[in-house]
Scaffold this active site. Structure first.
Site, PDB file in Angstrom:
ATOM      1  CD  GLN A  60      19.657 103.002  16.694  1.00 45.84           C
ATOM      2  OE1 GLN A  60      19.568 103.130  17.765  1.00 45.84           O
ATOM      3  NE2 GLN A  60      20.582 103.920  15.997  1.00 45.84           N
ATOM      4  CE  LYS A  63      25.713 104.272  14.166  1.00 47.75           C
ATOM      5  NZ  LYS A  63      24.380 104.547  14.868  1.00 47.75           N
ATOM      6  CD  GLN A  90      22.791 100.287  34.850  1.00 41.82           C
ATOM      7  OE1 GLN A  90      22.924 101.190  33.860  1.00 41.82           O
ATOM      8  NE2 GLN A  90      21.680 100.192  35.182  1.00 41.82           N
ATOM      9  N   GLY A  99      26.545 100.008  27.810  1.00 43.95           N
ATOM     10  CA  GLY A  99      27.541 100.194  26.857  1.00 43.95           C
ATOM     11  C   GLY A  99      27.924  99.054  25.988  1.00 43.95           C
ATOM     12  CE1 TYR A 153      21.435 108.104  31.610  1.00 38.33           C
ATOM     13  CE2 TYR A 153      19.649 106.472  31.399  1.00 38.33           C
ATOM     14  CZ  TYR A 153      20.995 106.746  31.907  1.00 38.33           C
ATOM     15  OH  TYR A 153      21.727 105.737  32.186  1.00 38.33           O
ATOM     16  NE  ARG A 177      20.276 108.015  17.350  1.00 35.48           N
ATOM     17  CZ  ARG A 177      20.242 109.147  18.101  1.00 35.48           C
ATOM     18  NH1 ARG A 177      19.133 110.094  18.024  1.00 35.48           N
ATOM     19  NH2 ARG A 177      21.270 109.606  18.578  1.00 35.48           N
TER      20      ARG A 177
HETATM   21  N1  LIG Z   1      24.538 103.422  34.817  1.00 35.48           N
HETATM   22  C1  LIG Z   1      25.108 104.132  34.233  1.00 35.48           C
HETATM   23  O1  LIG Z   1      26.067 104.943  34.440  1.00 35.48           O
HETATM   24  C2  LIG Z   1      25.070 104.137  32.604  1.00 35.48           C
HETATM   25  C3  LIG Z   1      26.033 104.770  31.566  1.00 35.48           C
HETATM   26  C4  LIG Z   1      26.025 104.709  30.380  1.00 35.48           C
HETATM   27  C5  LIG Z   1      24.651 103.703  29.876  1.00 35.48           C
HETATM   28  N2  LIG Z   1      23.809 103.265  30.761  1.00 35.48           N
HETATM   29  C6  LIG Z   1      22.616 102.637  30.386  1.00 35.48           C
HETATM   30  O2  LIG Z   1      22.883 101.531  29.340  1.00 35.48           O
HETATM   31  C7  LIG Z   1      22.198 102.075  28.173  1.00 35.48           C
HETATM   32  C8  LIG Z   1      22.988 101.620  27.030  1.00 35.48           C
HETATM   33  O3  LIG Z   1      24.568 101.922  26.943  1.00 35.48           O
HETATM   34  P1  LIG Z   1      24.976 103.126  26.092  1.00 35.48           P
HETATM   35  O4  LIG Z   1      23.922 104.047  26.148  1.00 35.48           O
HETATM   36  O5  LIG Z   1      26.305 103.328  27.060  1.00 35.48           O
HETATM   37  O6  LIG Z   1      25.262 102.392  24.686  1.00 35.48           O
HETATM   38  P2  LIG Z   1      25.086 100.912  23.643  1.00 35.48           P
HETATM   39  O7  LIG Z   1      24.024 100.167  24.008  1.00 35.48           O
HETATM   40  O8  LIG Z   1      26.384 100.429  23.724  1.00 35.48           O
HETATM   41  O9  LIG Z   1      24.931 101.642  22.442  1.00 35.48           O
HETATM   42  C9  LIG Z   1      23.888 102.343  22.030  1.00 35.48           C
HETATM   43  C10 LIG Z   1      23.925 103.443  21.059  1.00 35.48           C
HETATM   44  O10 LIG Z   1      24.082 102.652  19.646  1.00 35.48           O
HETATM   45  C11 LIG Z   1      23.391 103.297  18.720  1.00 35.48           C
HETATM   46  N3  LIG Z   1      22.677 101.875  18.174  1.00 35.48           N
HETATM   47  C12 LIG Z   1      22.142 101.106  18.780  1.00 35.48           C
HETATM   48  N4  LIG Z   1      21.489 100.074  18.242  1.00 35.48           N
HETATM   49  C13 LIG Z   1      21.862 100.247  16.883  1.00 35.48           C
HETATM   50  C14 LIG Z   1      22.023  99.745  15.527  1.00 35.48           C
HETATM   51  N5  LIG Z   1      21.310  98.487  15.547  1.00 35.48           N
HETATM   52  N6  LIG Z   1      22.601 100.125  14.597  1.00 35.48           N
HETATM   53  C15 LIG Z   1      23.380 101.264  14.545  1.00 35.48           C
HETATM   54  N7  LIG Z   1      23.719 102.004  15.648  1.00 35.48           N
HETATM   55  C16 LIG Z   1      23.104 101.466  17.003  1.00 35.48           C
HETATM   56  C17 LIG Z   1      22.490 103.903  19.095  1.00 35.48           C
HETATM   57  O11 LIG Z   1      23.215 105.589  18.890  1.00 35.48           O
HETATM   58  P3  LIG Z   1      23.153 106.198  17.775  1.00 35.48           P
HETATM   59  O12 LIG Z   1      21.987 105.820  16.699  1.00 35.48           O
HETATM   60  O13 LIG Z   1      23.342 107.611  18.099  1.00 35.48           O
HETATM   61  O14 LIG Z   1      24.628 105.776  17.038  1.00 35.48           O
HETATM   62  C18 LIG Z   1      22.307 103.846  20.827  1.00 35.48           C
HETATM   63  O15 LIG Z   1      21.903 105.001  21.437  1.00 35.48           O
HETATM   64  C19 LIG Z   1      21.971 103.581  27.969  1.00 35.48           C
HETATM   65  O16 LIG Z   1      20.794 103.929  27.448  1.00 35.48           O
HETATM   66  C20 LIG Z   1      21.678 103.577  29.800  1.00 35.48           C
HETATM   67  O17 LIG Z   1      20.241 103.031  29.897  1.00 35.48           O
HETATM   68  C21 LIG Z   1      23.826 103.442  32.178  1.00 35.48           C
END
Ligand SMILES: NC(=O)c1ccc[n+]([C@@H]2O[C@H](COP(=O)([O-])OP(=O)(O)OC[C@H]3O[C@@H](n4cnc5c(N)ncnc54)[C@H](OP(=O)(O)O)[C@@H]3O)[C@@H](O)[C@H]2O)c1
Length: 315
Positions: free
Chosen positions: A285, A213, A174, A203, A58, A281
Protein backbone atom coordinates in the site's frame (compact mmCIF):
# COMPACT_ATOMS: atom_id res chain seq x y z
CA UNK A 1 1.37 34.98 17.97
CA UNK A 2 2.56 33.94 14.50
CA UNK A 3 3.14 30.33 13.65
CA UNK A 4 6.64 29.06 13.09
CA UNK A 5 7.70 28.52 9.52
CA UNK A 6 8.50 25.03 8.38
CA UNK A 7 12.19 26.00 8.37
CA UNK A 8 12.29 26.24 12.16
CA UNK A 9 15.57 24.83 13.48
CA UNK A 10 16.50 22.09 14.11
CA UNK A 11 14.97 21.53 10.72
CA UNK A 12 13.58 18.43 9.17
CA UNK A 13 11.53 19.29 6.11
CA UNK A 14 8.40 17.20 6.24
CA UNK A 15 7.80 15.02 3.18
CA UNK A 16 4.64 15.79 1.25
CA UNK A 17 3.27 12.36 2.13
CA UNK A 18 3.22 11.45 5.82
CA UNK A 19 2.68 7.84 6.86
CA UNK A 20 -0.45 7.43 9.03
CA UNK A 21 -0.59 4.64 11.59
CA UNK A 22 -4.16 4.40 12.88
CA UNK A 23 -4.68 1.04 11.18
CA UNK A 24 -1.49 -0.29 12.82
CA UNK A 25 -3.08 0.03 16.26
CA UNK A 26 -4.96 -3.12 15.31
CA UNK A 27 -8.17 -2.42 17.22
CA UNK A 28 -10.19 0.04 15.15
CA UNK A 29 -9.56 -0.99 11.60
CA UNK A 30 -9.71 -4.78 11.35
CA UNK A 31 -6.70 -6.97 12.00
CA UNK A 32 -3.30 -5.53 11.15
CA UNK A 33 -0.28 -7.79 11.20
CA UNK A 34 2.60 -6.32 13.23
CA UNK A 35 5.26 -7.56 10.82
CA UNK A 36 3.42 -6.05 7.87
CA UNK A 37 3.13 -2.78 9.78
CA UNK A 38 6.86 -2.74 10.59
CA UNK A 39 7.68 -3.44 6.95
CA UNK A 40 5.31 -0.67 5.85
CA UNK A 41 7.17 1.83 8.05
CA UNK A 42 10.55 0.64 6.70
CA UNK A 43 9.32 0.89 3.13
CA UNK A 44 8.02 4.40 3.72
CA UNK A 45 11.33 5.55 5.23
CA UNK A 46 13.32 3.94 2.42
CA UNK A 47 11.20 5.56 -0.28
CA UNK A 48 11.13 9.27 0.43
CA UNK A 49 8.58 9.51 3.25
CA UNK A 50 10.33 10.90 6.32
CA UNK A 51 7.34 11.73 8.54
CA UNK A 52 5.17 9.42 10.62
CA UNK A 53 1.92 10.40 12.32
CA UNK A 54 0.79 8.34 15.28
CA UNK A 55 -1.16 8.70 18.55
CA UNK A 56 -1.50 6.91 21.90
CA UNK A 57 -5.10 5.99 21.11
CA UNK A 58 -4.19 3.93 18.05
CA UNK A 59 -4.38 0.49 19.64
CA UNK A 60 -3.99 1.93 23.17
CA UNK A 61 -0.28 2.53 22.60
CA UNK A 62 0.34 -0.34 20.19
CA UNK A 63 0.90 1.80 17.09
CA UNK A 64 3.39 3.96 19.00
CA UNK A 65 5.24 0.83 20.16
CA UNK A 66 5.52 -0.41 16.58
CA UNK A 67 6.75 2.98 15.40
CA UNK A 68 9.29 3.03 18.26
CA UNK A 69 10.58 -0.36 17.16
CA UNK A 70 10.72 0.56 13.48
CA UNK A 71 12.68 3.79 13.92
CA UNK A 72 15.47 2.38 16.08
CA UNK A 73 18.75 3.37 14.46
CA UNK A 74 16.94 5.82 12.16
CA UNK A 75 15.62 8.35 14.65
CA UNK A 76 17.67 11.25 13.28
CA UNK A 77 16.07 11.02 9.84
CA UNK A 78 12.46 10.65 11.00
CA UNK A 79 10.03 13.48 11.62
CA UNK A 80 7.98 11.94 14.40
CA UNK A 81 4.52 13.32 15.10
CA UNK A 82 2.28 12.05 17.87
CA UNK A 83 -0.65 13.42 19.85
CA UNK A 84 -1.99 13.91 23.33
CA UNK A 85 -5.19 14.40 25.24
CA UNK A 86 -7.40 11.33 24.77
CA UNK A 87 -7.43 9.39 28.00
CA UNK A 88 -6.49 5.79 27.18
CA UNK A 89 -5.31 5.00 30.70
CA UNK A 90 -8.76 5.15 32.34
CA UNK A 91 -10.22 3.38 29.29
CA UNK A 92 -12.89 6.09 29.15
CA UNK A 93 -11.23 7.71 26.13
CA UNK A 94 -12.34 11.15 27.27
CA UNK A 95 -10.66 14.32 26.10
CA UNK A 96 -8.18 15.66 28.60
CA UNK A 97 -5.72 18.44 27.78
CA UNK A 98 -5.02 19.35 31.40
CA UNK A 99 -1.31 19.97 32.08
CA UNK A 100 -1.04 17.02 34.48
CA UNK A 101 -2.69 14.62 32.05
CA UNK A 102 -0.62 15.63 29.04
CA UNK A 103 2.58 15.49 31.09
CA UNK A 104 1.78 11.85 31.88
CA UNK A 105 0.67 11.17 28.28
CA UNK A 106 3.95 12.58 26.94
CA UNK A 107 6.11 10.52 29.29
CA UNK A 108 4.30 7.35 28.18
CA UNK A 109 4.58 8.21 24.47
CA UNK A 110 8.31 8.84 24.82
CA UNK A 111 8.70 5.39 26.41
CA UNK A 112 6.67 3.60 23.76
CA UNK A 113 8.40 5.47 20.95
CA UNK A 114 11.81 4.77 22.56
CA UNK A 115 12.98 8.32 22.03
CA UNK A 116 13.71 11.36 24.15
CA UNK A 117 11.98 13.90 21.92
CA UNK A 118 8.93 14.26 19.68
CA UNK A 119 9.29 16.41 16.54
CA UNK A 120 5.63 17.46 16.53
CA UNK A 121 3.32 17.10 19.52
CA UNK A 122 -0.34 17.67 18.69
CA UNK A 123 -3.46 18.14 20.80
CA UNK A 124 -5.61 15.34 19.35
CA UNK A 125 -9.03 16.95 19.95
CA UNK A 126 -10.05 20.19 21.68
CA UNK A 127 -10.99 19.76 25.34
CA UNK A 128 -13.70 22.24 26.41
CA UNK A 129 -13.04 21.46 30.10
CA UNK A 130 -9.47 22.80 30.09
CA UNK A 131 -8.60 26.44 29.32
CA UNK A 132 -6.42 26.26 26.21
CA UNK A 133 -4.05 28.80 27.78
CA UNK A 134 -3.11 26.18 30.41
CA UNK A 135 -2.60 23.46 27.79
CA UNK A 136 -0.40 25.72 25.66
CA UNK A 137 1.65 26.84 28.67
CA UNK A 138 2.37 23.19 29.49
CA UNK A 139 3.30 22.41 25.88
CA UNK A 140 5.63 25.43 25.81
CA UNK A 141 7.29 24.09 28.96
CA UNK A 142 7.81 20.64 27.36
CA UNK A 143 9.34 22.43 24.40
CA UNK A 144 11.74 24.39 26.58
CA UNK A 145 12.69 21.12 28.28
CA UNK A 146 13.50 19.65 24.84
CA UNK A 147 10.92 16.85 25.09
CA UNK A 148 8.99 18.18 22.12
CA UNK A 149 10.23 20.34 19.27
CA UNK A 150 7.02 21.76 17.82
CA UNK A 151 3.43 22.21 18.91
CA UNK A 152 0.44 21.33 16.74
CA UNK A 153 -3.30 20.90 17.04
CA UNK A 154 -5.77 18.57 15.41
CA UNK A 155 -9.53 18.78 14.82
CA UNK A 156 -9.71 22.36 16.17
CA UNK A 157 -12.38 24.59 14.61
CA UNK A 158 -11.65 28.19 13.52
CA UNK A 159 -12.43 29.67 16.91
CA UNK A 160 -10.42 27.10 18.85
CA UNK A 161 -7.50 27.50 16.48
CA UNK A 162 -7.42 31.29 16.78
CA UNK A 163 -7.63 30.99 20.56
CA UNK A 164 -4.76 28.47 20.75
CA UNK A 165 -2.61 30.67 18.49
CA UNK A 166 -2.76 33.45 21.08
CA UNK A 167 -0.83 31.38 23.61
CA UNK A 168 1.78 29.41 21.68
CA UNK A 169 3.49 29.35 18.30
CA UNK A 170 1.69 26.62 16.37
CA UNK A 171 3.56 24.67 13.74
CA UNK A 172 0.58 22.87 12.25
CA UNK A 173 -3.04 21.93 12.21
CA UNK A 174 -4.18 18.45 11.22
CA UNK A 175 -7.74 17.85 10.07
CA UNK A 176 -9.99 15.73 7.87
CA UNK A 177 -9.70 16.79 4.24
CA UNK A 178 -10.08 15.00 0.94
CA UNK A 179 -12.35 14.95 -2.10
CA UNK A 180 -14.88 13.35 0.28
CA UNK A 181 -14.65 15.87 3.13
CA UNK A 182 -14.08 19.54 2.38
CA UNK A 183 -15.28 21.41 5.46
CA UNK A 184 -11.86 22.92 6.20
CA UNK A 185 -11.95 24.98 2.99
CA UNK A 186 -14.29 27.54 4.59
CA UNK A 187 -12.49 28.60 7.77
CA UNK A 188 -9.49 26.51 8.71
CA UNK A 189 -7.44 26.51 5.51
CA UNK A 190 -7.62 30.30 5.05
CA UNK A 191 -6.43 30.79 8.65
CA UNK A 192 -3.52 28.40 8.08
CA UNK A 193 -2.56 30.20 4.86
CA UNK A 194 -2.78 33.66 6.42
CA UNK A 195 -0.60 32.60 9.34
CA UNK A 196 1.93 30.53 7.43
CA UNK A 197 0.86 27.49 9.44
CA UNK A 198 1.31 24.00 8.03
CA UNK A 199 -1.89 22.13 7.22
CA UNK A 200 -1.82 18.32 7.22
CA UNK A 201 -4.82 16.40 5.88
CA UNK A 202 -5.99 13.09 7.27
CA UNK A 203 -8.48 10.70 5.68
CA UNK A 204 -6.65 11.70 2.50
CA UNK A 205 -7.69 8.52 0.68
CA UNK A 206 -11.18 8.54 2.16
CA UNK A 207 -10.24 5.59 4.38
CA UNK A 208 -9.48 3.62 1.21
CA UNK A 209 -12.58 4.61 -0.81
CA UNK A 210 -10.62 6.88 -3.16
CA UNK A 211 -8.36 4.00 -4.20
CA UNK A 212 -11.43 2.56 -5.95
CA UNK A 213 -11.22 -0.67 -3.90
CA UNK A 214 -14.93 -0.72 -3.01
CA UNK A 215 -17.41 -1.39 -5.81
CA UNK A 216 -20.36 -1.65 -3.41
CA UNK A 217 -21.41 0.14 -0.25
CA UNK A 218 -19.58 -1.40 2.75
CA UNK A 219 -20.72 -2.53 6.17
CA UNK A 220 -18.03 -2.59 8.85
CA UNK A 221 -18.34 -4.25 12.26
CA UNK A 222 -19.32 -2.10 15.24
CA UNK A 223 -16.20 -0.58 16.77
CA UNK A 224 -14.42 -0.41 13.41
CA UNK A 225 -13.58 3.27 12.77
CA UNK A 226 -15.10 3.07 9.34
CA UNK A 227 -18.53 2.27 10.85
CA UNK A 228 -18.75 5.63 12.66
CA UNK A 229 -15.97 8.07 11.75
CA UNK A 230 -16.48 8.68 8.01
CA UNK A 231 -19.89 9.84 6.81
CA UNK A 232 -19.18 8.94 3.18
CA UNK A 233 -19.64 5.23 4.00
CA UNK A 234 -23.33 5.88 4.69
CA UNK A 235 -25.51 4.12 2.07
CA UNK A 236 -27.40 7.33 1.23
CA UNK A 237 -24.23 8.97 -0.11
CA UNK A 238 -22.79 5.95 -1.86
CA UNK A 239 -24.15 6.54 -5.35
CA UNK A 240 -22.57 10.00 -5.60
CA UNK A 241 -19.34 8.76 -3.99
CA UNK A 242 -19.17 6.07 -6.67
CA UNK A 243 -19.67 8.64 -9.48
CA UNK A 244 -16.69 10.57 -8.13
CA UNK A 245 -14.56 7.41 -7.87
CA UNK A 246 -15.54 6.43 -11.44
CA UNK A 247 -14.19 9.80 -12.59
CA UNK A 248 -10.94 9.27 -10.64
CA UNK A 249 -10.60 5.90 -12.37
CA UNK A 250 -11.24 7.44 -15.78
CA UNK A 251 -8.60 10.15 -15.23
CA UNK A 252 -6.16 7.60 -13.81
CA UNK A 253 -6.46 5.47 -16.96
CA UNK A 254 -5.31 8.37 -19.12
CA UNK A 255 -2.14 8.69 -16.99
CA UNK A 256 -1.46 4.98 -16.58
CA UNK A 257 -1.87 5.27 -12.83
CA UNK A 258 -4.38 4.51 -10.06
CA UNK A 259 -7.35 6.52 -8.76
CA UNK A 260 -5.65 7.02 -5.37
CA UNK A 261 -2.76 8.86 -7.06
CA UNK A 262 -5.26 11.24 -8.70
CA UNK A 263 -7.08 11.84 -5.38
CA UNK A 264 -3.82 12.59 -3.55
CA UNK A 265 -2.64 14.85 -6.38
CA UNK A 266 -5.89 16.84 -6.22
CA UNK A 267 -5.37 17.26 -2.47
CA UNK A 268 -1.70 18.23 -2.76
CA UNK A 269 -2.77 20.84 -5.30
CA UNK A 270 -5.11 22.64 -2.88
CA UNK A 271 -3.70 25.97 -1.65
CA UNK A 272 -2.39 25.67 1.89
CA UNK A 273 -2.04 21.89 2.04
CA UNK A 274 1.53 21.26 3.20
CA UNK A 275 1.41 17.45 3.36
CA UNK A 276 -1.13 14.64 3.21
CA UNK A 277 -1.28 11.94 5.86
CA UNK A 278 -1.95 8.58 4.24
CA UNK A 279 -2.60 5.42 6.25
CA UNK A 280 -1.23 2.06 5.13
CA UNK A 281 -1.17 -1.47 6.52
CA UNK A 282 1.49 -2.95 4.22
CA UNK A 283 4.55 -2.13 2.12
CA UNK A 284 2.47 -2.71 -1.00
CA UNK A 285 0.00 0.00 0.00
CA UNK A 286 2.83 2.42 0.82
CA UNK A 287 4.47 1.89 -2.57
CA UNK A 288 1.14 2.15 -4.34
CA UNK A 289 0.39 5.44 -2.59
CA UNK A 290 3.63 7.15 -3.53
CA UNK A 291 3.76 5.93 -7.12
CA UNK A 292 3.22 8.74 -9.64
CA UNK A 293 2.27 11.32 -6.96
CA UNK A 294 1.83 14.13 -7.72
CA UNK A 295 0.21 13.77 -11.12
CA UNK A 296 -0.28 17.11 -12.86
CA UNK A 297 -4.01 17.60 -13.35
CA UNK A 298 -5.50 19.95 -15.93
CA UNK A 299 -7.69 22.79 -14.74
CA UNK A 300 -10.64 21.06 -16.43
CA UNK A 301 -9.97 17.84 -14.47
CA UNK A 302 -9.66 19.80 -11.23
CA UNK A 303 -12.99 21.54 -11.95
CA UNK A 304 -14.81 18.29 -12.72
CA UNK A 305 -13.48 16.66 -9.51
CA UNK A 306 -14.41 19.78 -7.52
CA UNK A 307 -17.94 19.61 -8.84
CA UNK A 308 -18.49 15.86 -8.30
CA UNK A 309 -17.13 16.08 -4.77
CA UNK A 310 -19.12 19.19 -3.84
CA UNK A 311 -22.50 17.59 -4.63
CA UNK A 312 -22.04 14.43 -2.53
CA UNK A 313 -23.79 15.69 0.59
CA UNK A 314 -26.39 17.87 -1.14
CA UNK A 315 -29.92 16.57 -1.70
N1 LIG B 1 -6.14 13.58 14.02
C1 LIG B 1 -7.13 12.74 13.89
O1 LIG B 1 -8.15 12.82 14.59
C2 LIG B 1 -7.03 11.67 12.84
C3 LIG B 1 -8.20 11.01 12.41
C4 LIG B 1 -8.07 10.04 11.41
C5 LIG B 1 -6.82 9.77 10.88
N2 LIG B 1 -5.70 10.41 11.33
C6 LIG B 1 -4.35 10.12 10.80
O2 LIG B 1 -4.39 10.10 9.39
C7 LIG B 1 -3.99 8.81 8.93
C8 LIG B 1 -4.65 8.52 7.61
O3 LIG B 1 -6.05 8.77 7.60
P1 LIG B 1 -7.10 7.63 7.63
O4 LIG B 1 -6.56 6.61 8.55
O5 LIG B 1 -8.37 8.34 7.95
O6 LIG B 1 -7.24 7.00 6.20
P2 LIG B 1 -6.73 7.22 4.70
O7 LIG B 1 -5.33 7.62 4.65
O8 LIG B 1 -7.74 8.00 3.97
O9 LIG B 1 -6.88 5.70 4.23
C9 LIG B 1 -5.99 4.76 4.74
C10 LIG B 1 -6.55 3.36 4.59
O10 LIG B 1 -6.88 3.08 3.23
C11 LIG B 1 -6.47 1.76 2.88
N3 LIG B 1 -5.42 1.90 1.88
C12 LIG B 1 -4.29 2.69 1.95
N4 LIG B 1 -3.57 2.57 0.84
C13 LIG B 1 -4.23 1.74 0.03
C14 LIG B 1 -3.98 1.24 -1.28
N5 LIG B 1 -2.91 1.62 -1.96
N6 LIG B 1 -4.88 0.39 -1.83
C15 LIG B 1 -5.99 0.01 -1.15
N7 LIG B 1 -6.27 0.43 0.10
C16 LIG B 1 -5.41 1.30 0.68
C17 LIG B 1 -5.93 1.12 4.18
O11 LIG B 1 -6.98 0.46 4.90
P3 LIG B 1 -7.53 -1.00 4.49
O12 LIG B 1 -6.37 -1.81 4.02
O13 LIG B 1 -8.18 -1.51 5.69
O14 LIG B 1 -8.54 -0.76 3.40
C18 LIG B 1 -5.50 2.34 4.98
O15 LIG B 1 -5.50 2.12 6.36
C19 LIG B 1 -4.26 7.89 10.10
O16 LIG B 1 -3.54 6.69 10.00
C20 LIG B 1 -3.82 8.77 11.25
O17 LIG B 1 -2.41 8.79 11.32
C21 LIG B 1 -5.80 11.37 12.28
Amino acid sequence: MRSEAIEEKPDKTVSRIILGTWVMGGNHWGFCDDLDALRAIDTALDNGINAIDTAPIYGDGHAEELVGKAIQGKRDRVFLATKCGLDIYSKKYERNLSPSYIEHDLSQSLKRLKTDYIDLYQCHWPDPQTPIEETMAALQRFREEGKIRRIGVSNFNDKELREAMRYAPLFSLQSHYSLLERGVEQGILPICRENNMNFFSYGSLGAGVLTGKYREVQRFPRGDARSFFYRFFKPRYWQKVRILVDKLEEIALTRDTRPGAIALSWLLGQPGVRSVIVGARSSEQVLDNIAHVPVELTSHEMKVLDHLSSVIYTR
